[in-house]
Design an enzyme around this catalytic site. Structure first.
Site, PDB file in Angstrom:
ATOM      1  N   HIS A 314      46.732  24.846  35.509  1.00 31.21           N
ATOM      2  CA  HIS A 314      45.706  25.101  34.500  1.00 31.21           C
ATOM      3  C   HIS A 314      46.390  25.537  33.214  1.00 31.21           C
ATOM      4  O   HIS A 314      47.448  26.161  33.246  1.00 31.21           O
ATOM      5  CB  HIS A 314      44.745  26.187  34.979  1.00 31.21           C
ATOM      6  CG  HIS A 314      43.478  26.286  34.187  1.00 31.21           C
ATOM      7  ND1 HIS A 314      43.407  27.006  33.008  1.00 31.21           N
ATOM      8  CD2 HIS A 314      42.252  25.754  34.393  1.00 31.21           C
ATOM      9  CE1 HIS A 314      42.178  26.913  32.539  1.00 31.21           C
ATOM     10  NE2 HIS A 314      41.458  26.170  33.342  1.00 31.21           N
ATOM     11  N   ASP A 372      38.528  22.675  39.767  1.00 31.98           N
ATOM     12  CA  ASP A 372      38.141  21.275  39.857  1.00 31.98           C
ATOM     13  C   ASP A 372      38.545  20.637  41.178  1.00 31.98           C
ATOM     14  O   ASP A 372      38.028  19.579  41.542  1.00 31.98           O
ATOM     15  CB  ASP A 372      38.775  20.480  38.713  1.00 31.98           C
ATOM     16  CG  ASP A 372      38.359  20.992  37.354  1.00 31.98           C
ATOM     17  OD1 ASP A 372      37.146  21.045  37.107  1.00 31.98           O
ATOM     18  OD2 ASP A 372      39.233  21.363  36.555  1.00 31.98           O
TER      19      ASP A 372
END
Length: 438
Positions: A314, A372
């Site tokens: 991320h 996700d």
């Protein structure tokens, strides 16, 4: 600066090479987090700007809404850990918290819920707006267009300097975006629009509007409704990401709230921002079987390969995304409720996670699963097509965008956004007539 009185934490001195000119920049300290050098007088005192592509090391605003510590894997909404809110709270309670700064009392919660749920209807003329899109239009295109068009239908709440107008616009956006999203889906599959019901909760209403048909009764599964509500909670806000920064930048010009949120939706549509969970599903489909994981990961490690490990790592988190742990548990609950005992996609995801988390290559680079990684599997199991994944993200993030927009408007230090640049084009030159050009 949102009325904030910063605590000082010293200063830094910048000396311009080759000159005797120096500037002393005060260090500002927020409630938690690193100190921040106040660069606002740097140009006035030294005649130079800072260069920070992507703004990864620049604070463009101050905010009391969300705090992230990427190294520690911490996400706080108004100071509350996301894990506690996910376990105990509902999406509308989180919406109240983000907008107003405190958890609501029972009376405040009841009034807030009633205000949102009684704004879910769309102006009837907006039905015709959908007909202007091709039947195969992407739902994000429809969502972006219809939200932007709301300013043409709700003239009575466009004065951004009026607190009551801001409140009404906030309620309308939070309430109506799920209806627009559901209708965008219905339009794409050729089914009639289903109107919202005030007797249903926020997530229940969205599932009802997406999956019900006039020909038969539809009962919302409470487990799936809770799963969707949880997904909305986890995606409600995430500090100054690309779409939130877009909303603030648009809002800094004085644009109406519907235009600002439409701008945020457009930014979220980018595959590097809101489309990551769809990319995870594609990656898992390409891997195909758990036996192929080792070969796949070797390709990921190969610098000459274009293969990427989606759903890991991320921009902010350098630790395990706290939202991913919650999403993994929700994924198992949803598949169990739906009777999906042996899901090849989930089995593949779990094994890929296990292998990657024990591989020194990924561990040393702090490539941990993010939110996700599992959300796409959950949404697919719940019957949402991949084209709706980012739309659902936008439904959740609308609350964060609205909260950030309201905070920005109320900030007495707010100025129109105006990033600077390093000009690398041609130096000044004189115009040449056509006859002299060779």
């Amino acid at each position: 600066m949102s009325g904030t009185s910063y605590s000082g934490s010293g200063s830094v001195t910048v000396t311009l090479d080759g000159s005797n000119r120096t500037a002393t920049l005060p260090l500002l300290q927020g409630t938690i987090g690193p100190s921040v050098a106040d660069m606002r007088k740097l140009y006035a005192e030294l005649g130079i700007f800072t260069f920070d592509p992507g703004y990864g090391g620049t604070a463009a605003c101050d905010s009391k809404i969300t705090y992230i510590d990427g190294d520690a894997g911490v996400l706080l909404y108004r100071g509350y850990p996301i894990e506690q809110l996910a376990e105990h709270s509902s999406f509308l309670e989180v919406a109240y918290l983000l907008m107003y700064g405190e958890l609501p009392t029972p009376a405040q919660k009841a009034e807030f819920d009633r205000g949102v749920l009684h704004h879910t209807m769309l102006h009837e003329q907006l039905r015709s707006f959908f007909n202007g899109f091709r039947r195969d239009a992407h739902p994000m295109a429809v969502l972006c267009g219809v939200v932007g068009a709301m300013s043409a239908f709700y003239h009575d709440s466009l004065d951004i300097n009026d607190p009551e107008h801001r409140r009404i616009s906030a309620f309308r956006l939070i309430a109506k975006v799920p209806t627009i999203a559901a209708w965008a889906y219905k339009y794409s599959i050729g089914q009639p629009f289903v109107y919202p019901r005030n007797s249903l909760g926020y997530a229940e209403n969205m599932l009802y509007m997406m999956h019900a048909v006039p020909a038969e009764e539809y009962t919302v599964n409470p487990v799936l409704a809770r799963a969707l509500d949880l997904i909305l909670v986890l995606h409600a806000d995430h500090e100054q990401n690309a779409s939130t920064s877009t909303v603030r930048l648009a809002g800094s010009t004085g644009a109406n709230p519907f235009a600002c949120i439409a701008a945020g939706i457009a930014s979220l549509w980018g595959p590097a921002h809101g489309g990551a969970n769809e990319a995870v599903l594609k990656m898992l489909a390409d891997i195909g079987h758990v036996a192929h994981i080792p070969d796949f990961l070797e390709k990921v490690k190969d610098k000459n390969s274009a293969v990427r490990l989606m759903g890991f790592g991320h921009r902010v988190y350098k630790n395990y995304d706290p939202r991913a742990k919650i999403m993994q548990q929700t994924c198992h609950a949803v598949l169990a409720e739906l009777g999906i005992k042996d899901d090849p996609l989930l089995d593949l995801a779990v094994e890929l996670e296990r292998v990657a988390l024990h591989d020194e290559y990924f561990v040393s680079r702090k490539l941990y699963p993010n939110v996700d990684f599992y959300s796409g599997i959950i949404l697919k199991a719940m019957g949402f097509p991949t084209s709706m994944f980012t739309v659902l993200f936008a439904v959740a993030r609308t609350v964060g965008w609205v909260s950030q927009w309201m905070e920005m408007i109320e900030d007495p230090a707010q100025r129109i956004g105006r990033p600077r640049q390093i000009y690398t084009g041609a130096p000044q030159r004189d115009y040449l007539p056509m006859s002299r050009r060779t």
